[in-house]
Design a protein around this motif. Structure first.
Motif, short mmCIF file in Angstrom:
data_model
loop_
_atom_site.label_atom_id
_atom_site.label_comp_id
_atom_site.label_asym_id
_atom_site.label_seq_id
_atom_site.Cartn_x
_atom_site.Cartn_y
_atom_site.Cartn_z
N GLY A 208 -4.50 -34.97 57.44
CA GLY A 208 -3.13 -34.90 56.92
C GLY A 208 -2.22 -35.92 57.56
N ASN A 209 -2.28 -36.03 58.87
CA ASN A 209 -1.40 -36.98 59.57
C ASN A 209 -2.03 -37.33 60.92
OD1 ASN A 209 0.64 -38.37 60.90
ND2 ASN A 209 2.26 -37.18 59.89
N LYS A 210 -2.69 -38.46 60.93
CA LYS A 210 -3.46 -38.87 62.11
C LYS A 210 -2.55 -39.09 63.33
CE LYS A 210 -7.43 -41.89 62.74
NZ LYS A 210 -8.18 -43.01 62.20
N VAL A 211 -1.42 -39.75 63.09
CA VAL A 211 -0.54 -40.11 64.21
C VAL A 211 0.03 -38.85 64.86
CG1 VAL A 211 1.57 -41.37 64.84
CG2 VAL A 211 0.00 -42.32 63.12
N ALA A 212 0.52 -37.93 63.99
CA ALA A 212 1.11 -36.69 64.52
C ALA A 212 0.07 -35.89 65.29
CB ALA A 212 1.67 -35.87 63.36
N THR A 213 -1.18 -35.89 64.76
CA THR A 213 -2.25 -35.14 65.43
C THR A 213 -2.54 -35.74 66.80
OG1 THR A 213 -3.18 -34.85 63.23
CG2 THR A 213 -4.57 -34.17 65.05
N PHE A 214 -2.56 -37.07 66.85
CA PHE A 214 -2.79 -37.76 68.13
C PHE A 214 -1.70 -37.41 69.13
CE2 PHE A 214 -2.08 -41.54 70.80
CZ PHE A 214 -3.30 -41.60 71.44
N ARG A 215 -0.46 -37.40 68.62
CA ARG A 215 0.68 -37.09 69.51
C ARG A 215 0.64 -35.64 69.99
NH1 ARG A 215 5.11 -40.56 66.24
NH2 ARG A 215 4.56 -42.57 67.14
N ALA A 216 -0.01 -34.80 69.18
CA ALA A 216 -0.14 -33.38 69.59
C ALA A 216 -1.22 -33.20 70.65
CB ALA A 216 -0.44 -32.52 68.37
N GLY A 217 -1.85 -34.29 71.06
CA GLY A 217 -2.84 -34.25 72.14
C GLY A 217 -4.26 -33.92 71.69
N ILE A 218 -4.49 -33.99 70.38
CA ILE A 218 -5.85 -33.68 69.89
C ILE A 218 -6.70 -34.95 69.93
CG2 ILE A 218 -7.13 -33.00 67.79
CD1 ILE A 218 -4.61 -31.14 67.28
N LYS A 219 -7.95 -34.78 70.40
CA LYS A 219 -8.83 -35.94 70.59
C LYS A 219 -9.42 -36.37 69.24
CE LYS A 219 -9.87 -34.85 75.34
NZ LYS A 219 -10.71 -34.08 76.22
N ILE A 220 -8.72 -37.28 68.61
CA ILE A 220 -9.09 -37.69 67.25
C ILE A 220 -10.47 -38.35 67.22
CG2 ILE A 220 -8.48 -39.27 65.37
CD1 ILE A 220 -5.59 -38.76 66.02
N ASP A 221 -10.71 -39.27 68.16
CA ASP A 221 -11.99 -40.01 68.15
C ASP A 221 -13.18 -39.06 68.29
OD1 ASP A 221 -10.62 -42.28 67.82
OD2 ASP A 221 -11.00 -43.12 69.83
N ARG A 222 -13.04 -38.10 69.20
CA ARG A 222 -14.13 -37.16 69.45
C ARG A 222 -14.41 -36.33 68.19
NH1 ARG A 222 -13.71 -32.15 71.73
NH2 ARG A 222 -15.67 -31.29 72.47
N LEU A 223 -13.33 -35.84 67.57
CA LEU A 223 -13.50 -35.01 66.38
C LEU A 223 -14.06 -35.81 65.21
CD1 LEU A 223 -10.30 -32.78 66.58
CD2 LEU A 223 -12.67 -32.04 66.79
N THR A 224 -13.60 -37.07 65.08
CA THR A 224 -14.10 -37.92 63.99
C THR A 224 -15.60 -38.16 64.18
OG1 THR A 224 -11.94 -38.96 63.88
CG2 THR A 224 -13.73 -40.10 62.76
N THR A 225 -15.98 -38.43 65.43
CA THR A 225 -17.41 -38.64 65.73
C THR A 225 -18.21 -37.40 65.35
OG1 THR A 225 -16.81 -40.08 67.56
CG2 THR A 225 -19.05 -39.20 67.59
N ILE A 226 -17.68 -36.24 65.73
CA ILE A 226 -18.40 -34.99 65.42
C ILE A 226 -18.54 -34.80 63.91
CG2 ILE A 226 -18.28 -32.45 65.58
CD1 ILE A 226 -17.00 -32.85 68.37
N THR A 227 -17.47 -35.11 63.14
CA THR A 227 -17.57 -34.89 61.68
C THR A 227 -18.61 -35.82 61.07
OG1 THR A 227 -15.65 -36.32 61.37
CG2 THR A 227 -15.26 -33.96 61.20
N PHE A 228 -18.69 -37.06 61.55
CA PHE A 228 -19.71 -37.97 61.01
C PHE A 228 -21.12 -37.47 61.34
CE2 PHE A 228 -16.49 -41.30 60.29
CZ PHE A 228 -16.94 -41.77 59.07
N ILE A 229 -21.30 -37.01 62.60
CA ILE A 229 -22.63 -36.51 62.99
C ILE A 229 -22.97 -35.26 62.18
CG2 ILE A 229 -23.99 -35.52 64.90
CD1 ILE A 229 -22.42 -37.43 66.78
N MET A 230 -21.96 -34.40 61.99
CA MET A 230 -22.18 -33.17 61.20
C MET A 230 -22.55 -33.51 59.76
SD MET A 230 -19.39 -30.28 61.89
CE MET A 230 -19.60 -29.05 63.14
N ALA A 231 -21.81 -34.45 59.17
CA ALA A 231 -22.08 -34.82 57.77
C ALA A 231 -23.50 -35.37 57.63
CB ALA A 231 -21.06 -35.85 57.29
N GLY A 232 -23.91 -36.16 58.64
CA GLY A 232 -25.27 -36.70 58.62
C GLY A 232 -26.30 -35.60 58.74
#
Lengths: 332, 349
Positions: A208-232
């Protein structure tokens, strides 16, 4: 009070519109197409939804998280081929067996999941670490992974999986084969993760909003990596299920399923912009596509119509999505 | 760092030397021939690459294979590129029989002989054509299916599900044409035809799954490629059918089809004589490349009685396809047993 209840009803109807469409389509087909209305045909629809459906789970997660993955079809094919090569007894199959025999189930499943996860991790590395465009990275994977399928099989097919694996594709519970129940289980599990767990909420936020999520302290890179591995890994699961159904693998197995999965995801109400969508809608989308395929199989209609209807459905889904957004905006 | 660079340099020199050493061997060949294969996603095509490379080597030519991934435009690009490389000949198994016509004409005009392999192109002249005949495969399948129906039902009657390959592929349409032309004489036979899009196995499985429910009286399934029959069998198995309960006939002669015959699921596999088709190309290669006259007549190719005719589209060799059943499934001459002939082929005089 009354207005808010009415709004909630409209909201619910909009969210589940695809289920309503599915119901209408099934009723119309049952009335108009000879032999359509029978339990076996409905079981076929559920069974045929297994592979595209399972693949669409991972694809939905990626899209909801604001990314894209074009490699899932080839990943499915690779997992199916590796399963075939290792455990099939004919053709290019090496026929690895275990004592007790049932061990082949967890081992082959683990191999397929690992193969899928490895492709997903490769995609994640390029997208997250090297900040490359996901469309290009996964398009490249779509090509090289299919090439790998041909390379490792030498273009040959691997056939005849052991009975200890095949029973999952043959035995039924309520007329539906066990492999389809595995897929349905996957939908339920990941729908729960998406709706009820922090991981699900966070990937929605990222989409929904990458920048706002990053500012909320959520580890975007880690979660994105997990979603790619999960999709695979989920594509690997779909490949394993497909290998079980076809009792092995051919080098062109799964060709064309990517676009069906995309169609199902869009019809199911997942926004390609990210952040919005439910797996329940996606499953309804897959069932809708399968219902239409089955109808075309039973009618004397040429197969080309399948593609025309699928394309039309995707357009209708997009129009409905726009309409839904418009109605919701007016309700607010 | 310096040591590493020196090692890389030494390795480079070694590789260059190795290249120089192998160069005379390359020079011994009569030249390069390009084989434009339509796809490598099925076993017939993969084996055709091996067979052509082996047989052409027997008669002194080096074969380079280019894969078109079943895409007409890719193959058109390949033929245009290869013309610029001026090879001794181009062996073409066309993705699309008509679309490659301009490329063939361009190559022939440039003095490069084009040899049609497996897929006949009749709309323009080629230097040579080696085929089993896709329409003829349909004829052979029809003859076998008539026998099977007669044995089961007393006369040629019943319901057949015909599972085609991709409806955009002329190969499957030709088999259908031959098959349906021969079955026309039997009005008591109903044929339901459905295409498996993109020749994808699970699509064939889906068709069988649905049709066996909608038409439980299907007597026989005829699939246009052996890899599709595997999915058909998996679907039958899933519906609780036993081997032989629904008769099955397939075409192309791939190993999986032969395995299904051994297991009792399949009755007949109509073979394309891949090895003989490839051997015929090699046997006539010198004549084709040296632009010598090829005369009509009978010729034995790997023991198979074949016929060379001079057609409007050039010299054409037709090698008979064979029907494989449980009685002869283990004969090594069938390419599905993957026992390629080891004897070198000899060029025809």
């Amino acid at each position: 009070m009354f207005v808010s209840r009415q709004m909630a009803t409209i909201d619910f109807a909009l969210d589940n519109l695809v289920w309503l469409i599915l119901l209408v389509v099934l009723v119309v087909f049952s009335i108009t197409i000879p032999n359509y209305f029978q339990i076996g045909i409905f079981a076929n629809i559920v069974e045929q939804s297994t592979f595209v459906g399972t693949m669409a789970i991972g694809l939905s997660l990626i899209i909801i998280a604001g990314n894209i993955d074009l490699s899932v079809e080839s990943t499915l094919a690779l997992a199916a081929m590796v399963t075939g090569l290792l455990f099939a007894t004919r053709g290019a199959g090496m026929g690895f067996a275990f004592t007790p025999e049932w061990l082949v189930i967890p081992i082959s499943l683990a191999v397929a999941l690992l193969v899928g996860a490895a492709v997903g991790a490769t995609n994640a590395f390029f997208v997250v670490k090297l900040q490359m465009n996901a469309f290009i990275v996964t398009l490249a994977s779509f090509i090289w992974v299919r090439g790998l399928v041909v390379a490792i099989s030498g273009g040959r097919s691997a056939q005849s999986l052991p009975d200890s694996l095949r029973f999952l594709a043959i035995e039924t519970v309520f007329y539906v084969p066990l492999i389809a129940w595995i897929s349905i289980g996957g939908f339920i599990a990941f729908a729960s993760i998406l709706n009820r767990m922090p991981f699900g909420r966070h990937i929605r936020m990222i989409g929904g909003n990458k920048v706002a999520t990053f500012r909320a302290g959520i580890k975007i890179d880690r979660l994105t990596t997990i979603t790619f591995i999960m999709a695979g890994a989920i594509a690997g699961l779909a490949g394993w299920l497909l290998a079980l159904r076809t009792s092995g693998a051919t080098a062109n197995l799964g060709t064309g399923m990517l676009f069906q999965a995309f169609a199902a995801v869009v019809i199911g109400g997942v926004s390609l912009q990210g952040g919005v969508g439910s797996l329940s809608g996606v499953y309804a989308g897959v069932l809708l596509l399968s219902s239409i395929n089955t109808a075309i199989n039973l009618m004397g209609m040429p197969a080309h119509f399948t593609q025309i209807i699928h394309g039309g459905l995707v357009l209708v889904a997009m129009l409905l999505d726009t309409l839904k957004t418009h109605i919701r905006a007016r309700m607010i | 760092m310096f040591k590493l660079s020196r090692r890389i340099l030494m390795a480079g020199i070694a590789m260059a030397l190795a290249g120089t050493i192998t160069a005379p061997a390359e020079a011994e060949t009569k030249g390069k021939v390009y084989y434009l294969v339509p796809t490598l996603l099925d076993e017939f095509q993969t084996e055709s690459v091996k067979a052509l490379e082996k047989f052409m080597k027997d008669v002194g030519y080096e074969t380079v294979t280019l894969n078109a991934d079943n895409k007409t435009d890719v193959q058109q690009g390949q033929i245009n590129d290869v013309i610029n490389l001026k090879p001794k000949a181009i062996i073409l198994a066309a993705v699309d029989f008509e679309a490659l016509k301009p490329g063939i004409e361009k190559a022939m005009a440039a003095g490069i002989p084009v040899i049609e392999f497996d897929r006949q192109i009749t709309s323009t002249k080629s230097a040579f054509t080696s085929v089993a005949g896709t329409v003829e495969i349909g004829y052979v399948a029809a003859d076998e299916i008539q026998k099977l129906l007669k044995a089961k039902k007393g006369s040629v009657k019943g319901k057949i599900l015909q599972v085609l390959g991709d409806p955009g592929d002329p190969y499957t349409l030709d088999i259908q044409k031959g098959f349906e032309a021969k079955m026309k004489a039997f009005p008591d036979v109903t044929i339901i035809s459905k295409p498996a899009m993109q020749w994808e196995a699970s699509n064939a499985g889906t068709i069988v799954n649905d049709q066996i429910l909608a038409n439980p009286d299907i007597d026989l399934i005829f699939v246009h490629a052996a890899h599709l029959s595997v999915a058909a069998v998996a679907a039958l198995e899933g519906k609780g059918k036993k081997p032989g309960e629904v008769m099955l006939v397939s075409s192309n002669g791939a190993p999986v089809g032969l395995d299904l015959i051994r297991k009792g699921w399949q009755n007949v596999e109509v073979e394309q004589p891949l090895y003989a088709q490839a051997a015929a190309v090699a046997m006539f290669a010198d004549k084709i490349i040296n632009k010598q006259e090829i005369k009509a007549g009978k010729v034995k190719v790997l023991g198979l009685e074949s016929e060379v005719t001079i057609e409007a589209w050039g010299p054409n060799i037709k090698i008979p396809g064979a029907a494989i059943s449980k009685a002869n499934v283990d004969e090594p001459k069938f390419w599905g047993n993957l026992k390629a002939p080891t004897e070198p082929v000899k060029a025809v005089e």
